[in-house]
Scaffold this motif. Sequence first.
Motif, PDB file in Angstrom:
ATOM      1  N   ALA A  46       0.837  -1.206   0.000  1.00 27.84           N
ATOM      2  CA  ALA A  46       0.000   0.000   0.000  1.00 27.84           C
ATOM      3  C   ALA A  46       0.869   1.252   0.000  1.00 27.84           C
ATOM      4  O   ALA A  46       0.612   2.218  -0.735  1.00 27.84           O
ATOM      5  N   GLY A  47       1.908   1.246   0.830  1.00 34.95           N
ATOM      6  CA  GLY A  47       2.812   2.396   0.859  1.00 34.95           C
ATOM      7  C   GLY A  47       3.568   2.554  -0.448  1.00 34.95           C
ATOM      8  O   GLY A  47       3.822   3.683  -0.903  1.00 34.95           O
ATOM      9  N   LEU A  48       3.928   1.428  -1.059  1.00 37.20           N
ATOM     10  CA  LEU A  48       4.634   1.481  -2.338  1.00 37.20           C
ATOM     11  C   LEU A  48       3.740   2.086  -3.412  1.00 37.20           C
ATOM     12  O   LEU A  48       4.180   2.942  -4.198  1.00 37.20           O
ATOM     13  N   VAL A  49       2.489   1.673  -3.448  1.00 35.34           N
ATOM     14  CA  VAL A  49       1.551   2.217  -4.431  1.00 35.34           C
ATOM     15  C   VAL A  49       1.393   3.722  -4.238  1.00 35.34           C
ATOM     16  O   VAL A  49       1.371   4.490  -5.213  1.00 35.34           O
ATOM     17  N   ALA A  50       1.306   4.149  -2.996  1.00 37.70           N
ATOM     18  CA  ALA A  50       1.171   5.579  -2.724  1.00 37.70           C
ATOM     19  C   ALA A  50       2.364   6.364  -3.269  1.00 37.70           C
ATOM     20  O   ALA A  50       2.204   7.442  -3.853  1.00 37.70           O
ATOM     21  N   LYS A  51       3.569   5.829  -3.097  1.00 38.95           N
ATOM     22  CA  LYS A  51       4.753   6.506  -3.614  1.00 38.95           C
ATOM     23  C   LYS A  51       4.788   6.483  -5.141  1.00 38.95           C
ATOM     24  O   LYS A  51       5.210   7.448  -5.785  1.00 38.95           O
ATOM     25  N   LEU A  52       4.339   5.386  -5.738  1.00 37.64           N
ATOM     26  CA  LEU A  52       4.360   5.288  -7.193  1.00 37.64           C
ATOM     27  C   LEU A  52       3.399   6.267  -7.857  1.00 37.64           C
ATOM     28  O   LEU A  52       3.577   6.621  -9.029  1.00 37.64           O
ATOM     29  N   ARG A  53       2.408   6.713  -7.139  1.00 37.52           N
ATOM     30  CA  ARG A  53       1.468   7.695  -7.687  1.00 37.52           C
ATOM     31  C   ARG A  53       2.115   9.070  -7.833  1.00 37.52           C
ATOM     32  O   ARG A  53       1.578   9.932  -8.519  1.00 37.52           O
ATOM     33  N   ASP A  54       3.246   9.262  -7.194  1.00 40.25           N
ATOM     34  CA  ASP A  54       3.975  10.527  -7.287  1.00 40.25           C
ATOM     35  C   ASP A  54       4.883  10.478  -8.521  1.00 40.25           C
ATOM     36  O   ASP A  54       5.807   9.668  -8.578  1.00 40.25           O
ATOM     37  N   PRO A  55       4.632  11.323  -9.530  1.00 40.37           N
ATOM     38  CA  PRO A  55       5.440  11.265 -10.761  1.00 40.37           C
ATOM     39  C   PRO A  55       6.908  11.565 -10.534  1.00 40.37           C
ATOM     40  O   PRO A  55       7.742  11.277 -11.403  1.00 40.37           O
ATOM     41  N   ARG A  56       7.267  12.113  -9.400  1.00 39.78           N
ATOM     42  CA  ARG A  56       8.674  12.406  -9.115  1.00 39.78           C
ATOM     43  C   ARG A  56       9.457  11.151  -8.719  1.00 39.78           C
ATOM     44  O   ARG A  56      10.684  11.167  -8.697  1.00 39.78           O
ATOM     45  N   GLU A  57       8.751  10.063  -8.430  1.00 40.05           N
ATOM     46  CA  GLU A  57       9.403   8.822  -7.989  1.00 40.05           C
ATOM     47  C   GLU A  57       9.818   7.960  -9.186  1.00 40.05           C
ATOM     48  O   GLU A  57       9.497   6.777  -9.272  1.00 40.05           O
ATOM     49  N   SER A  58      10.549   8.548 -10.101  1.00 31.96           N
ATOM     50  CA  SER A  58      10.923   7.821 -11.321  1.00 31.96           C
ATOM     51  C   SER A  58      11.904   6.686 -11.034  1.00 31.96           C
ATOM     52  O   SER A  58      11.826   5.619 -11.650  1.00 31.96           O
TER      53      SER A  58
END
Length: 302
Positions: A46-58
């Motif tokens: 769940a935390g990983l998905v939340a971070k992946l939604r941030d386009p800066r987390e390339s």
Amino acid sequence: MTPAEYDFLRQFLKVRSGLVLSNEKQYLIESRLLPVARKAGVPSIAGLVAKLRDPRESLLADAVVEAMTTNESFFFRDKTPFEHLTQMMLPELLQKRAAQRKIRIWCAAASTGQEPYSIAMCLKEMGSKIAGWRFEIVGTDLSNDVLDRARSGVYTQFEVQRGLPIQMLLKYFTQNGDSWQISSEIRQMVQYRKMNLLDTFAGLGQFDIVFCRNVLIYFDQPTKVDVLSRVSKLLPDDGYLVLGAAETVVGLTDAFRTLPDRRGLYMTNGSAPAAAARPAAVATAAAAAPGQRFAVIGRGSA
């Protein structure tokens, strides 16, 4: 992992890499992505998905795609393609390219290097038959980690025991403790590049042979059609395409023709109509995300 999180990750991987996951692959995502999540400082999917939604987390996005890559690979895998190479493709091309004395080979999903190095060893075994010829072997894959391993040419005892004839091990490798390193002479025969099968092939140039094995099985049909269409444009009318045992061009494209009794081997069809345009679904996705970096699934081809 909730159904919504799983659906997000399925769509994320499809857009990024072409990888299609069925409804029953939650266990695969959890086993491969939980270590990525913890490394990124989050304790759950769940935390990983939340971070992946941030386009800066390339960088995290790249790590997720690489973690889902299958890097199964071993020397002279399936054996048959290398028999086709030495018994048919190379002898015919040596005649047809006698004026140019140059042959280029692309391993489209090189993984940790066993396939391109197997090809290089086949060439070395031809000895004086190819004296004065220039061979270029290009290996590409998504993962920087596996490409770094490929460039090093260092393999474990287990890896060199999988498919590699003992005489070639002794001839082309040097043992260092529990590891074996392939000779610099063989390593220098292969160029490695990071690239994505679903992105443009611009800059690769033309090839005489393309090994694209055990990759298409991860893609849906429109993506397979797209990749095969663009591969065909890199090959001359007498070029060869090598696919995995479970892969085929039949029903996907007229740009290639099958060869009797040559499983997995295809030739460009010079009389066929020009390769079809990119499927609408793929073209639409590309237009919607200009500059998107797609990923080749690193399924170990060799």
